[in-house]
Design a protein around this motif. Structure first.
Motif, PDB file in Angstrom:
ATOM      1  N   TYR A 130      -2.816  16.709   6.018  1.00 43.74           N
ATOM      2  CA  TYR A 130      -1.403  16.854   6.380  1.00 43.74           C
ATOM      3  C   TYR A 130      -0.932  18.292   6.117  1.00 43.74           C
ATOM      4  O   TYR A 130       0.175  18.509   5.642  1.00 43.74           O
ATOM      5  CB  TYR A 130      -0.547  15.838   5.628  1.00 43.74           C
ATOM      6  N   ASN A 167      -3.199  12.455  17.835  1.00 40.16           N
ATOM      7  CA  ASN A 167      -2.980  11.912  16.488  1.00 40.16           C
ATOM      8  C   ASN A 167      -2.334  13.008  15.660  1.00 40.16           C
ATOM      9  O   ASN A 167      -2.972  13.997  15.335  1.00 40.16           O
ATOM     10  CB  ASN A 167      -4.326  11.482  15.894  1.00 40.16           C
ATOM     11  N   LEU A 227      -8.516   7.554  10.711  1.00 48.20           N
ATOM     12  CA  LEU A 227      -7.646   8.570  11.303  1.00 48.20           C
ATOM     13  C   LEU A 227      -6.295   8.642  10.595  1.00 48.20           C
ATOM     14  O   LEU A 227      -5.336   9.172  11.153  1.00 48.20           O
ATOM     15  CB  LEU A 227      -7.458   8.287  12.793  1.00 48.20           C
ATOM     16  N   SER A 228      -6.229   8.096   9.393  1.00 49.85           N
ATOM     17  CA  SER A 228      -4.945   8.128   8.683  1.00 49.85           C
ATOM     18  C   SER A 228      -4.616   9.536   8.201  1.00 49.85           C
ATOM     19  O   SER A 228      -3.474   9.826   7.878  1.00 49.85           O
ATOM     20  CB  SER A 228      -4.963   7.159   7.501  1.00 49.85           C
ATOM     21  N   VAL A 229      -5.620  10.397   8.129  1.00 49.30           N
ATOM     22  CA  VAL A 229      -5.372  11.825   7.898  1.00 49.30           C
ATOM     23  C   VAL A 229      -5.825  12.526   9.177  1.00 49.30           C
ATOM     24  O   VAL A 229      -7.019  12.655   9.434  1.00 49.30           O
ATOM     25  CB  VAL A 229      -6.155  12.354   6.674  1.00 49.30           C
ATOM     26  N   PRO A 230      -4.867  12.970   9.994  1.00 46.03           N
ATOM     27  CA  PRO A 230      -5.257  13.442  11.329  1.00 46.03           C
ATOM     28  C   PRO A 230      -5.925  14.810  11.340  1.00 46.03           C
ATOM     29  O   PRO A 230      -6.576  15.156  12.321  1.00 46.03           O
ATOM     30  CB  PRO A 230      -3.923  13.522  12.080  1.00 46.03           C
ATOM     31  N   THR A 233     -11.119  -0.563   6.399  1.00 42.95           N
ATOM     32  CA  THR A 233      -9.654  -0.665   6.425  1.00 42.95           C
ATOM     33  C   THR A 233      -9.066   0.016   7.659  1.00 42.95           C
ATOM     34  O   THR A 233      -7.846   0.049   7.820  1.00 42.95           O
ATOM     35  CB  THR A 233      -9.044   0.001   5.167  1.00 42.95           C
ATOM     36  N   GLY A 234      -9.926   0.541   8.516  1.00 41.92           N
ATOM     37  CA  GLY A 234      -9.431   1.219   9.722  1.00 41.92           C
ATOM     38  C   GLY A 234      -8.615   2.452   9.389  1.00 41.92           C
ATOM     39  O   GLY A 234      -7.651   2.780  10.093  1.00 41.92           O
ATOM     40  N   SER A 252       0.822  -1.221   0.000  1.00 40.45           N
ATOM     41  CA  SER A 252       0.000   0.000   0.000  1.00 40.45           C
ATOM     42  C   SER A 252       0.854   1.268   0.000  1.00 40.45           C
ATOM     43  O   SER A 252       0.329   2.353  -0.231  1.00 40.45           O
ATOM     44  CB  SER A 252      -0.943   0.003   1.205  1.00 40.45           C
ATOM     45  N   VAL A 272      -0.831   7.267   0.141  1.00 46.31           N
ATOM     46  CA  VAL A 272      -0.351   5.901   0.385  1.00 46.31           C
ATOM     47  C   VAL A 272      -1.088   5.323   1.583  1.00 46.31           C
ATOM     48  O   VAL A 272      -1.685   6.051   2.376  1.00 46.31           O
ATOM     49  CB  VAL A 272       1.172   5.894   0.667  1.00 46.31           C
ATOM     50  N   GLY A 273      -1.017   4.001   1.707  1.00 47.62           N
ATOM     51  CA  GLY A 273      -1.609   3.333   2.866  1.00 47.62           C
ATOM     52  C   GLY A 273      -3.057   3.747   3.079  1.00 47.62           C
ATOM     53  O   GLY A 273      -3.843   3.877   2.131  1.00 47.62           O
ATOM     54  N   GLY A 274      -3.397   3.987   4.335  1.00 44.01           N
ATOM     55  CA  GLY A 274      -4.771   4.347   4.671  1.00 44.01           C
ATOM     56  C   GLY A 274      -5.209   5.686   4.110  1.00 44.01           C
ATOM     57  O   GLY A 274      -6.407   5.947   3.975  1.00 44.01           O
ATOM     58  N   ILE A 275      -4.235   6.542   3.767  1.00 44.95           N
ATOM     59  CA  ILE A 275      -4.578   7.869   3.229  1.00 44.95           C
ATOM     60  C   ILE A 275      -5.349   7.722   1.922  1.00 44.95           C
ATOM     61  O   ILE A 275      -6.221   8.535   1.618  1.00 44.95           O
ATOM     62  CB  ILE A 275      -3.288   8.699   3.006  1.00 44.95           C
ATOM     63  N   ARG A 276      -5.029   6.670   1.147  1.00 41.51           N
ATOM     64  CA  ARG A 276      -5.747   6.459  -0.129  1.00 41.51           C
ATOM     65  C   ARG A 276      -7.246   6.416   0.113  1.00 41.51           C
ATOM     66  O   ARG A 276      -8.035   6.980  -0.648  1.00 41.51           O
ATOM     67  CB  ARG A 276      -5.305   5.130  -0.773  1.00 41.51           C
ATOM     68  N   ASP A 297      -2.118   4.905  11.369  1.00 42.46           N
ATOM     69  CA  ASP A 297      -3.311   4.541  10.590  1.00 42.46           C
ATOM     70  C   ASP A 297      -3.019   4.517   9.095  1.00 42.46           C
ATOM     71  O   ASP A 297      -3.823   4.006   8.319  1.00 42.46           O
ATOM     72  CB  ASP A 297      -4.441   5.529  10.885  1.00 42.46           C
ATOM     73  N   VAL A 298      -1.884   5.099   8.708  1.00 43.53           N
ATOM     74  CA  VAL A 298      -1.491   5.043   7.299  1.00 43.53           C
ATOM     75  C   VAL A 298      -0.965   3.639   6.976  1.00 43.53           C
ATOM     76  O   VAL A 298      -1.309   3.060   5.951  1.00 43.53           O
ATOM     77  CB  VAL A 298      -0.402   6.096   6.990  1.00 43.53           C
ATOM     78  N   PHE A 326      -3.431  18.316  -2.299  1.00 42.86           N
ATOM     79  CA  PHE A 326      -2.612  17.274  -1.672  1.00 42.86           C
ATOM     80  C   PHE A 326      -1.973  16.413  -2.767  1.00 42.86           C
ATOM     81  O   PHE A 326      -2.676  15.900  -3.640  1.00 42.86           O
ATOM     82  CB  PHE A 326      -3.492  16.420  -0.759  1.00 42.86           C
ATOM     83  N   LYS A 367       1.516  11.191  -2.504  1.00 43.59           N
ATOM     84  CA  LYS A 367       1.491  11.007  -1.047  1.00 43.59           C
ATOM     85  C   LYS A 367       0.259  10.231  -0.588  1.00 43.59           C
ATOM     86  O   LYS A 367       0.071  10.018   0.603  1.00 43.59           O
ATOM     87  CB  LYS A 367       1.565  12.364  -0.349  1.00 43.59           C
TER      88      LYS A 367
END
Lengths: 251, 339
Positions: B40, A157, B31-34, B27-28, A67, B53-57, A183-184, B47, B51
């Motif tokens: 960010y 956070n 809170l991947s973007v605080p 996907t939990g 990911s 990536v991961g949960g931010i997607r 969380d990312v 944005f 960038k």
């Protein structure tokens, strides 16, 4: 209006009496006065030992990090829930849970560093004193968010979008353990034990640990593992005495 | 017709948004973007893509889609204000606008407050209401609705059908709220097996999570019974009316898919695509039941709206309205209002 005021005053007075409002002398026993920095080097002892694991831990698995292309190109990463060598279990937080009474200890001003490096936390398990600064650093060329999930402290956070960004946080209340997650990158986890004293350690390679400069006394020692929970043992430390203590976690 | 087409696009976009929201929770990544409304520190729309990536997607995509849907609903409300003669439909546009703004604020608050359960559940539940509003507007701007579905004879005023269809829709919504509660209180796997509960018909042990989870299963059964009662009534009494049996048939199909997805959600340990499909299919069940409910009450809408507004051109396109007085041969149900 006057009647309302009188009624309110009467209500407040009644409430004070009913709720036991009064002087501190009414309590059963006054707490012993706090002692600041009570460690006497002439009598301080210590605790050493090891954490053992009985049974075969589940094999570590490859973490899927597709990911985030940055994390993926770093190479294979494996789960770190059970790090075992020679039967010793690593990443167990060992600390004095009880027995220090009202002793107060100086709070270090040096920051403990939690680094986000290689899309993982370093260290994974660590300790800190309440009031001591925690410096959270992003050493990766990708974004991380550092999300603390305490029960007794303030949740936070913070996003760290660039390499080199730092964030300093101070936990105000003792709490074992406070989890961190990103969380990312949902595979990133860390735990911190927040204490109001300096008597803690984290088991290293082979499961060994050492707690030093412990005042003589009888203590409850707890060993905490992220998957296996906690165990406690009582131990008495005499003046200048270093005791051996071992914990065995079973699967 | 263009307005109807646009309203359909808005409704479809809202369904996509619900799916995207399902992906965030599944996907939990909530809170991947605080930060909010920034991402960010960047403006949401600037944005950098690399960038994501991961949960931010999931979280950032959800925010972008939500912004797009918000814009579409703003335009819809304006369009309705300018071109829609029926006060009720114009009002639905305003309500949808207010709801989507509230929804955006709830989404922001839930991030800034670390996903408190009540706010997150409210966010999930209001999303379904926004979807219902867009569906209602799409339906009421459709040619069939405007004509009053008269091509197969006058629309029947079947009170039992209206009651059972309304009850079904209300129960589906309640079931979705319970489902949202289950998702946001992390009770999705509180009962790890299916169809039994810990190998038994009833859970041998109870706590809050197990209770919510079990309520959702019981709710599925109740909804199914009501849906069967509604569709059974339609197939038995109104099989010649496609505007009723089509949504009825679709309701049964979607319900079967939804129950299968619910079972798979448990059996796959909440695989995130399956879990998100379960969310959006639930919304589709609600929308279908709502369409059926509204159509069963089509005749009432004419009477009620017409009596309040006294608008002889009720239901007519604006160009027809502007053309002049309506003759007695006009087939629109609003003629009744003038009588």
């Amino acid at each position: 209006m006057t009647a309302l005021l009188r009624f309110s005053l009467a209500l407040v007075a009644a409430g004070s009496i009913a709720c036991g409002g009064g002087t501190p002398q009414e309590t059963a026993s006054a707490p012993a006065p706090a002692v600041s920095n009570p460690v006497d080097p002439a009598t301080a002892g210590g605790l050493t030992g090891s954490i053992k694991l009985e049974g075969t831990p589940p094999a570590s698995e490859t973490i899927n990090r597709r990911s985030d292309p940055y994390c993926e190109q770093l190479g294979e990463a494996r789960t770190q829930n059970f790090v075992v060598s020679n039967g010793g279990l690593q990443n167990v937080f060992v600390y004095v849970k009880d027995g220090l009474g009202q002793m107060k200890f100086p709070v270090p001003t040096t920051a403990v560093v939690l680094d986000q490096q290689g899309c993982t936390y370093a260290p994974r398990v660590f300790g800190i004193q309440a009031g001591q600064p925690l410096e959270i650093l992003n050493s990766d060329e990708t974004l991380h968010n550092i999300h603390a999930l305490p029960m007794n402290n303030r949740e936070f956070n913070r996003g760290q979008a660039l390499k080199g960004l730092k964030h300093t946080h101070v936990f105000t209340t003792a709490e074992v353990m406070v989890p961190f997650k990103c969380d990312v990158h949902n595979w990133m986890n860390a735990w911190v034990g927040v204490l109001d004293h300096p008597f803690y350690a984290v088991s290293g390679t082979g499961g060994g640990f050492a707690i030093q400069n412990l005042p003589p006394g009888t203590y409850t020692i707890e060993a905490w593992h992220e998957k296996l929970g906690a165990q406690t043992q009582m131990v008495t430390i005499g003046p200048k005495e270093t005791k051996e203590l071992s914990f065995t976690f079973k699967l | 017709m263009l307005l109807h087409l646009y309203a359909v696009i808005v409704a479809v976009a809202t369904a996509v948004l619900i799916f995207a929201g399902g992906l965030v929770t599944s996907t939990g990544s909530g809170l991947s973007v605080p930060d909010w409304p920034t991402t960010y520190g960047w403006n949401m729309f600037t944005f950098p893509l690399e960038k994501m990536v991961g949960g931010i997607r999931f979280e950032h995509s959800h925010r972008l889609i939500a912004s797009g849907v918000g814009f579409l609903i703003v335009m819809l409300a304006i369009w309705l204000r300018l071109a829609e003669p029926r006060r009720l439909v114009r009002r639905l546009g305003y309500i949808a606008l207010a709801a989507v703004i509230t929804q955006g604020i709830l989404g922001g608050i839930t991030v800034l407050w670390f996903l408190p359960d009540p706010i997150s559940i409210a966010h999930a539940s209001l999303a379904q209401l926004v979807f219902c509003l867009t569906i209602s507007i799409a339906l009421m701007t459709s040619p069939g609705w405007k004509r009053g579905y008269v091509s197969h004879g006058a629309m029947p005023d079947d009170r039992p059908l209206q009651a059972v269809a309304l009850a079904t829709t209300a129960l589906v919504y309640l079931q979705i709220v319970v489902g949202a509660t289950m998702r946001h209180t992390d009770a999705g796997l509180a009962i790890p097996d299916f169809p039994l509960a810990f190998g038994q018909l009833l859970p041998p042990t109870w706590d809050g999570k197990i209770a919510v989870h079990f309520a959702h299963r019981v709710g599925a059964l109740v909804v199914t019974l009501f849906a069967i009662a509604t569709t059974g009534h339609v197939f038995y009494h109104h099989r010649s009316r496609p505007e009723l049996w089509r949504p009825s048939a679709l309701l049964l199909v979607l319900l079967a898919v939804q129950i299968t997805l619910g079972a798979l959600t448990v059996l796959t340990q909440r695989q995130f695509i399956v879990n998100s499909l379960h969310v959006v299919t639930g919304a589709s069940v609600l929308a279908t039941s709502l369409v059926l409910t509204l159509r069963t009450r089509r005749a009432r809408f004419d009477t009620n709206a017409g009596s309040k507004e006294q608008d002889p051109a009720y239901g007519l396109p604006m160009d027809v309205r502007r053309a002049g007085p309506i003759g007695p041969a006009d087939p629109i149900g609003s003629v009744r209002g003038r009588a």
